[in-house]
Design an enzyme around this catalytic site. Structure first.
Site, PDB file in Angstrom:
ATOM      1  N   GLY A  72       2.202 -10.262   0.255  1.00 17.15           N
ATOM      2  CA  GLY A  72       0.921  -9.823  -0.314  1.00 17.15           C
ATOM      3  C   GLY A  72       1.048  -9.424  -1.774  1.00 17.15           C
ATOM      4  O   GLY A  72       2.086  -8.922  -2.206  1.00 17.15           O
TER       5      GLY A  72
ATOM      6  N   ARG B 207       3.923 -16.550   2.384  1.00 14.12           N
ATOM      7  CA  ARG B 207       4.622 -15.768   3.405  1.00 14.12           C
ATOM      8  C   ARG B 207       5.580 -16.614   4.248  1.00 14.12           C
ATOM      9  O   ARG B 207       5.954 -16.224   5.344  1.00 14.12           O
ATOM     10  CB  ARG B 207       3.615 -15.092   4.333  1.00 14.12           C
ATOM     11  CG  ARG B 207       2.807 -13.968   3.700  1.00 14.12           C
ATOM     12  CD  ARG B 207       2.101 -13.148   4.752  1.00 14.12           C
ATOM     13  NE  ARG B 207       1.218 -12.149   4.177  1.00 14.12           N
ATOM     14  CZ  ARG B 207       1.589 -10.951   3.781  1.00 14.12           C
ATOM     15  NH1 ARG B 207       2.841 -10.586   3.877  1.00 14.12           N
ATOM     16  NH2 ARG B 207       0.714 -10.097   3.277  1.00 14.12           N
TER      17      ARG B 207
ATOM     18  N   ASP C   4      10.103  -7.875   4.771  1.00 12.53           N
ATOM     19  CA  ASP C   4      10.400  -9.179   5.364  1.00 12.53           C
ATOM     20  C   ASP C   4      11.000 -10.135   4.327  1.00 12.53           C
ATOM     21  O   ASP C   4      11.956 -10.855   4.607  1.00 12.53           O
ATOM     22  CB  ASP C   4       9.129  -9.809   5.956  1.00 12.53           C
ATOM     23  CG  ASP C   4       8.685  -9.098   7.231  1.00 12.53           C
ATOM     24  OD1 ASP C   4       9.559  -8.593   7.958  1.00 12.53           O
ATOM     25  OD2 ASP C   4       7.473  -9.038   7.496  1.00 12.53           O
TER      26      ASP C   4
ATOM     27  N   LYS D 120       8.745  -4.775  -3.536  1.00 12.92           N
ATOM     28  CA  LYS D 120       7.302  -4.898  -3.750  1.00 12.92           C
ATOM     29  C   LYS D 120       6.543  -4.601  -2.473  1.00 12.92           C
ATOM     30  O   LYS D 120       6.949  -5.055  -1.413  1.00 12.92           O
ATOM     31  CB  LYS D 120       6.999  -6.328  -4.201  1.00 12.92           C
ATOM     32  CG  LYS D 120       5.541  -6.691  -4.256  1.00 12.92           C
ATOM     33  CD  LYS D 120       5.169  -7.898  -3.386  1.00 12.92           C
ATOM     34  CE  LYS D 120       5.202  -7.607  -1.916  1.00 12.92           C
ATOM     35  NZ  LYS D 120       4.623  -8.657  -1.064  1.00 12.92           N
ATOM     36  N   THR D 121       5.516  -3.850  -2.501  1.00 18.56           N
ATOM     37  CA  THR D 121       4.464  -3.790  -1.483  1.00 18.56           C
ATOM     38  C   THR D 121       3.556  -2.593  -1.756  1.00 18.56           C
ATOM     39  O   THR D 121       4.048  -1.482  -1.990  1.00 18.56           O
ATOM     40  CB  THR D 121       4.944  -3.727  -0.016  1.00 18.56           C
ATOM     41  OG1 THR D 121       3.798  -3.596   0.826  1.00 18.56           O
ATOM     42  CG2 THR D 121       5.909  -2.609   0.312  1.00 18.56           C
TER      43      THR D 121
ATOM     44  N   ASP E  56       1.970  -1.235   0.394  1.00 19.78           N
ATOM     45  CA  ASP E  56       2.032  -0.384   1.586  1.00 19.78           C
ATOM     46  C   ASP E  56       2.960   0.821   1.412  1.00 19.78           C
ATOM     47  O   ASP E  56       2.850   1.795   2.161  1.00 19.78           O
ATOM     48  CB  ASP E  56       2.519  -1.195   2.795  1.00 19.78           C
ATOM     49  CG  ASP E  56       1.508  -2.244   3.236  1.00 19.78           C
ATOM     50  OD1 ASP E  56       0.466  -2.384   2.562  1.00 19.78           O
ATOM     51  OD2 ASP E  56       1.755  -2.922   4.241  1.00 19.78           O
TER      52      ASP E  56
END
Ligand code: FBP
Length: 553
Positions: A83, A147, A178, A204-205, A207
Site C-alpha cells: 500500500g 502486492r 510482508d 514502509k506502512t 499502519d
C-alpha cells in the site's frame, strides 16, 4: 506526470530534507558491527530457513572524514511494494543521491508496479531530472506499487537475470512486513546462490505496525495520522455544531490499531475501540456494542445526541469469536478455491461455505448481515490476508446498536435520538504530501539503504532512530531482517514472516488513552488538529506523532 503543479508542490520541490550527521558527507560511512542477532521468535526454525543471514550483527554508521569515493559505480534497483505511504518518493530520492555520492556514474532503476516489475523486467531509469519532479511529493506514482509475493525459485532466478542484465548489484525493497519478508527470502536465496545482488529493505506502512526495539516507526504513519486526525477533527467540529449525528469512523490499519490510537490521542473522540484490548479482554461483539450503547444513552440523557466513534478496520479479526471464524474461512478459501471458482454467484458461494464450516462457526456466520458474509469471503491478498478494508465493520456495529437502543426505548431506558453517518478513512491519507518529519525520515532511510549497499551489506533493513530528536541527532545503520522474523500461519500453513507490532497495552500511548477515555466519552472534549503545516513554527511543522513521543519518553 501532469505539467500543472500546485503552488504548494512548487514550494515543496525546493525543500531540502535533513539527514542524520552520519550521512552528511555521503553514503560511504564507517560501519560499526554490534553483537550477533537472533530472531523475534522461533529462532531455531528461522535459523534453519535463513542459514546465510541468521545471526548477522546490528550495524551503526558514523561519518568518515574523507571525501572518499567508490572506484566503480554501483547500480541499484528499487521496488515500491504494498500500500502507498507518504514519503516513498523521498526514499527513492535518498537512494539516488546516496549512490551518486559514492560514485557519480552510479545508476538507479525503478521496477514498475512493485515486485512483479522485477520479475517481468519492467523498469525505468531514475534520472536526476525525473527524481527532481518527485522530491517531497506524496504517492508512489513514479514507478507504481504492487502486492505480488516473491517466494519461488523461479521468480528469484528471473529477478536475478533481470538485475544482471542491468548490472544491478543492490536491490532496495520499500515495503511493509510482508514485502520485507520477501526481501529476506531474496537475500537468502542470492547469498546461497552466490549471486552478487545485495537486498536491502526499508520500513514502509501507514499502519505503523512495522516497528520493534530497533525500528521506531514505519514511514508514512506520521503523515497519514495527521491527515486522518485533521478530518476527524473537522467531523467532530461538525458534530458539535449540528448536534444531530453520531459519526462512526472506521480507520485503516489492516491489523494493528496504531492509527486509531494515535488519532484518538490527537482528537479525543467519545469512543475509540482498540482491537488489541478487545482480544486481550476476549470481548464479544455484544460486549463491544454494549459499551457503545452505554455511552450513547448517557450522552442522550444529557441532551447530547451526537458523538464520534473510532473503529480500527482490523477489529473484526481480533474479536475472538470472529477470529476463529475467519481462521476457518481462510483455510477453507485456501483449500477449496478451485471448487468455489466454479460457483456462479455469491449466493451459491455462501451456501457452499456454510456446509463446510464447523457447526459453531456456521451459526455465527449465519447470524451476520449478508453484506458482511459476502465481504468475509472476498479474495485474500497475495499474502493470504483478509482484505479488511473491504469489510464494513461499522455497519455491523450500527445494526447491533440500533437493535439494542430500540429494546431500551421500549423498556423506557433510552430517550434519545440516534442518527448516524459513516466514514471510512484510509485512502485519503496514503498519498498525502509527506510531513516534514516523513520527508526527512524517508530521505534518510533511502540514503541509509544506499550506504548499506555501498558498504556491501545484504539482508538488512535500513534504520534511522532517535526520531523524537531533531534530525541532526538521528542515528542510522542497518538491522538484520532475520532479527524481526518469527513463524506465523498464512494460507493454511506455517511461514516465516516479519513480526507485526500490535498496540502494546502496557505501553505509554495506550496508558494515556486509557486514563482519559472516560472523560472523553461523556464530555465533549474534542481537539481539532487542523491540516499538516509545511512552513511555519517548528512546534507545528516539526511535531511528531504522540505515539512516537510517548514511546520515546
Ligand atoms: P501495507 O501494509 O502494504 O503498507 O498496506 C496497508 C494498507 O493501507 C492497510 O491499512 C489497508 O488495509 C490495505 O493497505 C489496503 O490495501 P489496498 O491498497 O490493496 O486496498
Amino acid at each position: 506526470m501532469s505539467s500543472a503543479i500546485s503552488a504548494l508542490q512548487k514550494e515543496r520541490a525546493a525543500y531540502k530534507p535533513q539527514l542524520p550527521a552520519a550521512l552528511k558527507r555521503g553514503a560511504i560511512v564507517s560501519v560499526k558491527e554490534g553483537k550477533s542477532s537472533t530472531s523475534a521468535g522461533d529462532s531455531e526454525k528461522i535459523k534453519t530457513l535463513f542459514p546465510n543471514n541468521f545471526g548477522k550483527p546490528v550495524l551503526t554508521f558514523s561519518k568518515i572524514n574523507d571525501d572518499y569515493r567508490l572506484d566503480a559505480p554501483i547500480n541499484a534497483g528499487v521496488i515500491l511494494s504494498g500500500g502507498q505511504a507518504p514519503g516513498g518518493h523521498n526514499v527513492i530520492a535518498g537512494v539516488f543521491d546516496g549512490i551518486k555520492s559514492a560514485h557519480p556514474d552510479s545508476k538507479l532503476y525503478g521496477f514498475i508496479g512493485g515486485p512483479s516489475g522485477l520479475i517481468d523486467n519492467k523498469f525505468r531509469e531514475i534520472t536526476a531530472k525525473l527524481i527532481d519532479e518527485y522530491r517531497n511529493t506524496g504517492g508512489f506514482d513514479i514507478i507504481g506499487s504492487g502486492r505480488t509475493k516473491l517466494d519461488s525459485k523461479e521468480q528469484f532466478e528471473k529477478a536475478r537475470a533481470n538485475c544482471e542484465e542491468l548490472g544491478i548489484n543492490a536491490l532496495v525493497v520499500i515495503g511493509g512486513d510482508d514485502s520485507n519478508t520477501n526481501a529476506c527470502l531474496l537475500a537468502e536465496y542470492y547469498l546461497a546462490a552466490n549471486a552478487q545482488i545485495r537486498v536491502i529493505g526499508c520500513p514502509k506502512t501507514i499502519d505503523g505496525d512495522l516497528k520493534n526495539a530497533q525500528i521506531e516507526t514505519s514511514f508514512g504513519f506520521d503523515t497519514a495520522c495527521k491527515v486522518y486526525s485533521e478530518l476527524i477533527g473537522n467531523i467532530s467540529r461538525d458534530a458539535n455544531s449540528a448536534k444531530k449525528y453520531w459519526h462512526f469512523i472506521r480507520l485503516m490499519g489492516r491489523s494493528a490499531s496504531h492509527i486509531t490510537l494515535e488519532c484518538g490521542l490527537q482528537t479525543h473522540p467519545n469512543t475509540c475501540v482498540i482491537s488489541e484490548e478487545v482480544a486481550e479482554e476476549k470481548m464479544t461483539l455484544d460486549q463491544i456494542t454494549d459499551q457503545m450503547v452505554s455511552v450513547i444513552a448517557q450522552r442522550a440523557e444529557k441532551g447530547m445526541n451526537f458523538g464520534i466513534i473510532l473503529i480500527p478496520e482490523g477489529l473484526i479479526e481480533f474479536v475472538p469469536e470472529m477470529k476463529s471464524l475467519i481462521r476457518e474461512l481462510n483455510d477453507l478459501i485456501a483449500h477449496e478455491s478451485s471448487a468455489m471458482s466454479f460457483l456462479p454467484d455469491d449466493e451459491q458461494k455462501l451456501k457452499f461455505i456454510k456446509t463446510k464450516l464447523t457447526a459453531k462457526n456456521s451459526k455465527l456466520y449465519d447470524s451476520l448481515p449478508k453484506q458482511i458474509q459476502v465481504q468475509l469471503i472476498k479474495d485474500r491478498d497475495p499474502h493470504g490476508n483478509v482484505q479488511v478494508s473491504l469489510i464494513e465493520t461499522e455497519k455491523l456495529l450500527i445494526e447491533m446498536i440500533q437493535g439494542k437502543l430500540s429494546k431500551m426505548r421500549k423498556a423506557g431506558e433510552y430517550i434519545g435520538k440516534f442518527s448516524v453517518q459513516t466514514h471510512f478513512l484510509g485512502y485519503e491519507g496514503r498519498c498525502a504530501a509527506p510531513s516534514n518529519f516523513d520527508a526527512d525520515y524517508c530521505y534518510s532511510l533511502g540514503y541509509a539503504a544506499a550506504a548499506l549497499a555501498v558498504n556491501n551489506r545484504t539482508g538488512y533493513m535500513a534504520s534511522v532512530s532517535n526520531l523524537a530528536q531533531p534530525a541532526s541527532k538521528w542515528k542510522c545503520g542497518g538491522i538484520p531482517l532475520t532479527m524481526m522474523m518469527n513463524m506465523e500461519r498464512r494460507y493454511g500453513s506455517e511461514k516465516p514472516v516479519i513480526k507485526k507490532a500490535l498496540v502494546d497495552l502496557k505501553g505509554k500511548p495506550f496508558a494515556k488513552f486509557a486514563t482519559n477515555r472516560d472523560v472523553w466519552a461523556l464530555e465533549t472534549d474534542y481537539v481539532y488538529p487542523g491540516p499538516i503545516q509545511y512552513f511555519g513554527p517548528d512546534s507545528v511543522c516539526g511535531a511528531r506523532t504522540m505515539t512516537l513521543m510517548l514511546e520515546s519518553e
